[in-house]
Scaffold this motif. Structure first.
Motif, PDB file in Angstrom:
ATOM      1  N   ALA A 161      17.251  15.024  22.288  1.00 18.35           N
ATOM      2  CA  ALA A 161      18.561  14.522  21.716  1.00 18.35           C
ATOM      3  C   ALA A 161      18.751  15.008  19.997  1.00 18.35           C
ATOM      4  N   LEU A 162      18.637  14.983  19.226  1.00 15.45           N
ATOM      5  CA  LEU A 162      18.355  15.340  18.458  1.00 15.45           C
ATOM      6  C   LEU A 162      18.745  17.037  17.868  1.00 15.45           C
ATOM      7  N   GLY A 163      18.425  18.007  19.399  1.00 14.53           N
ATOM      8  CA  GLY A 163      18.888  19.106  18.760  1.00 14.53           C
ATOM      9  C   GLY A 163      20.246  19.350  19.883  1.00 14.53           C
ATOM     10  N   ASP A 164      20.337  18.658  20.272  1.00 13.48           N
ATOM     11  CA  ASP A 164      21.992  18.391  20.443  1.00 13.48           C
ATOM     12  C   ASP A 164      23.059  17.396  19.858  1.00 13.48           C
ATOM     13  N   TRP A 165      21.941  16.776  18.903  1.00 11.22           N
ATOM     14  CA  TRP A 165      22.822  16.008  18.351  1.00 11.22           C
ATOM     15  C   TRP A 165      23.369  17.446  17.087  1.00 11.22           C
ATOM     16  N   VAL A 166      22.317  17.711  16.355  1.00 12.36           N
ATOM     17  CA  VAL A 166      22.931  18.811  15.428  1.00 12.36           C
ATOM     18  C   VAL A 166      23.787  19.983  15.609  1.00 12.36           C
ATOM     19  N   ALA A 167      23.762  20.550  17.396  1.00 15.90           N
ATOM     20  CA  ALA A 167      24.196  21.798  17.834  1.00 15.90           C
ATOM     21  C   ALA A 167      25.725  21.178  18.039  1.00 15.90           C
ATOM     22  N   ASP A 168      26.262  19.587  18.517  1.00 15.34           N
ATOM     23  CA  ASP A 168      27.306  19.355  18.564  1.00 15.34           C
ATOM     24  C   ASP A 168      27.811  18.319  17.635  1.00 15.34           C
ATOM     25  N   THR A 169      27.219  18.167  16.971  1.00 22.33           N
ATOM     26  CA  THR A 169      28.091  16.403  16.278  1.00 22.33           C
ATOM     27  C   THR A 169      27.805  17.181  14.748  1.00 22.33           C
ATOM     28  N   ASN A 170      27.928  17.626  14.486  1.00 25.76           N
ATOM     29  CA  ASN A 170      27.491  19.044  13.384  1.00 25.76           C
ATOM     30  C   ASN A 170      28.403  20.241  13.631  1.00 25.76           C
ATOM     31  N   GLN A 171      28.313  20.170  14.653  1.00 28.91           N
ATOM     32  CA  GLN A 171      29.962  22.100  15.420  1.00 28.91           C
ATOM     33  C   GLN A 171      28.581  23.038  14.495  1.00 28.91           C
ATOM     34  N   MET A 172      27.106  23.179  14.640  1.00 23.08           N
ATOM     35  CA  MET A 172      26.865  23.646  13.821  1.00 23.08           C
ATOM     36  C   MET A 172      26.444  24.798  15.421  1.00 23.08           C
ATOM     37  N   GLY A 176      22.829  27.726  15.520  1.00 17.47           N
ATOM     38  CA  GLY A 176      22.773  27.132  14.309  1.00 17.47           C
ATOM     39  C   GLY A 176      21.203  26.144  14.580  1.00 17.47           C
ATOM     40  N   ALA A 177      21.524  25.051  15.449  1.00 17.66           N
ATOM     41  CA  ALA A 177      20.848  23.860  15.857  1.00 17.66           C
ATOM     42  C   ALA A 177      19.235  23.882  15.867  1.00 17.66           C
ATOM     43  N   ALA A 178      19.017  26.041  17.085  1.00 14.25           N
ATOM     44  CA  ALA A 178      17.888  26.525  16.730  1.00 14.25           C
ATOM     45  C   ALA A 178      17.170  27.102  14.969  1.00 14.25           C
ATOM     46  N   ALA A 179      17.746  27.333  14.296  1.00 16.43           N
ATOM     47  CA  ALA A 179      17.731  28.229  12.999  1.00 16.43           C
ATOM     48  C   ALA A 179      16.848  26.647  12.304  1.00 16.43           C
ATOM     49  N   VAL A 180      18.084  25.766  12.441  1.00 18.42           N
ATOM     50  CA  VAL A 180      17.142  24.561  11.447  1.00 18.42           C
ATOM     51  C   VAL A 180      16.055  23.517  11.843  1.00 18.42           C
ATOM     52  N   PHE A 181      16.130  23.777  12.907  1.00 27.29           N
ATOM     53  CA  PHE A 181      14.547  23.260  13.445  1.00 27.29           C
ATOM     54  C   PHE A 181      13.857  24.497  13.417  1.00 27.29           C
ATOM     55  N   GLY A 182      13.742  26.012  14.082  1.00 29.19           N
ATOM     56  CA  GLY A 182      12.274  26.556  13.539  1.00 29.19           C
ATOM     57  C   GLY A 182      12.314  27.088  12.126  1.00 29.19           C
ATOM     58  N   GLY A 183      13.246  26.769  11.220  1.00 28.27           N
ATOM     59  CA  GLY A 183      12.976  26.793   9.921  1.00 28.27           C
ATOM     60  C   GLY A 183      12.128  25.613   9.425  1.00 28.27           C
ATOM     61  N   PHE A 184      12.591  24.156   9.733  1.00 31.99           N
ATOM     62  CA  PHE A 184      11.310  22.963  10.143  1.00 31.99           C
ATOM     63  C   PHE A 184      10.237  23.395  10.743  1.00 31.99           C
ATOM     64  N   LEU A 185      10.157  24.233  11.835  1.00 31.22           N
ATOM     65  CA  LEU A 185       8.499  24.113  12.133  1.00 31.22           C
ATOM     66  C   LEU A 185       7.807  25.674  11.426  1.00 31.22           C
ATOM     67  N   VAL A 186       8.816  26.194  10.765  1.00 30.91           N
ATOM     68  CA  VAL A 186       8.147  27.168   9.960  1.00 30.91           C
ATOM     69  C   VAL A 186       7.605  26.751   9.022  1.00 30.91           C
ATOM     70  N   LEU A 187       8.299  25.225   7.980  1.00 28.08           N
ATOM     71  CA  LEU A 187       7.580  24.889   6.833  1.00 28.08           C
ATOM     72  C   LEU A 187       6.666  23.861   7.465  1.00 28.08           C
ATOM     73  N   THR A 188       6.234  23.385   8.353  1.00 27.62           N
ATOM     74  CA  THR A 188       5.982  22.693   8.971  1.00 27.62           C
ATOM     75  C   THR A 188       4.207  23.712   8.940  1.00 27.62           C
ATOM     76  N   ALA A 189       4.257  25.094   9.575  1.00 24.07           N
ATOM     77  CA  ALA A 189       3.229  25.286   9.536  1.00 24.07           C
ATOM     78  C   ALA A 189       2.758  25.912   8.101  1.00 24.07           C
ATOM     79  N   LEU A 190       3.209  26.097   7.110  1.00 30.29           N
ATOM     80  CA  LEU A 190       3.720  26.927   5.882  1.00 30.29           C
ATOM     81  C   LEU A 190       2.269  25.556   5.290  1.00 30.29           C
ATOM     82  N   LEU A 191       3.243  23.893   5.648  1.00 26.36           N
ATOM     83  CA  LEU A 191       2.281  23.503   4.692  1.00 26.36           C
ATOM     84  C   LEU A 191       0.701  22.892   5.375  1.00 26.36           C
TER      85      LEU A 191
END
Length: 191
Positions: A161-172, A176-191
């Motif tokens: 639901a969040l992936g769809d929300w970021v992709a559709d609502t924010n017109q990314m 774009g949504a994959a990049a946002v969540f991928g970035g969060f995953l990379v950040l989490t992995a680094l932490l």
């Protein structure tokens, strides 16, 4: 670690980099499968079928999810195929449930995501209240394993639901949504 706990740990893969790669692939497979059934096979894209495909898809994948969880609970040790089948089952039912909440109930991505966030929190609180812990080390009874899988299913659904929300609502868009969540995953992995 007592015998029951060590037996459980053998049923769950180690959380490593390879685990997360397989988890992402399984999630993608589940989302694609859920969408393929609800949008194509069940005719969700026609105006007269509004909501029907998502509801029927959720019912179909809900049965598969329940069967996979029951088989996983009955397993005496870690069976990779069964574990990952159960993960895929959480994503297929999660995808169809998220789409049903977001699109068919008419509450949009924000409403659907809010309901699903409440369900994740409720499953965690109920699990904690009922068993005293939500630690993976306490997943050693069928009751606790059910909480484990239901929480995973709700969290997968929220992720969809969040992936769809970021992709559709924010017109990314989905890239774009994959990049946002991928970035969060990379950040989490680094932490």
């Amino acid at each position: 670690m007592d015998r029951r706990t060590s037996k459980l740990v053998a049923k769950v893969p180690q959380v490593t980099f390879a685990f997360w790669i397989i988890k992402i692939l399984a999630t993608t497979l589940g989302e694609t499968g859920g969408d393929a059934v609800t949008m194509s096979w069940l005719g969700e894209t026609t105006p007269e079928a509004k909501g029907t495909g998502y509801l029927i898809g959720t019912a179909i994948f809900g049965v598969i999810f329940i069967c996979a969880v029951l088989a996983q609970i009955e397993a005496k040790n870690f069976l990779p195929f069964l574990y990952w089948l159960t993960i895929v089952a959480t994503t297929t039912v999660g995808t169809t449930l998220a789409d049903y909440c977001d699109r068919s109930l008419g509450i949009g991505y924000t409403g659907g995501s809010t309901i699903l966030l409440v369900l994740v929190i409720a499953s965690l609180l109920t699990w904690r209240w009922s068993t005293g812990s939500i630690s993976i080390e306490t997943v050693n009874t069928p009751k606790v394993e059910i909480f484990y899988w239901v929480t995973i299913m709700f969290s997968q659904t929220l992720g969809t639901a969040l992936g769809d929300w970021v992709a559709d609502t924010n017109q990314m868009g989905y890239l774009g949504a994959a990049a946002v969540f991928g970035g969060f995953l990379v950040l989490t992995a680094l932490l």
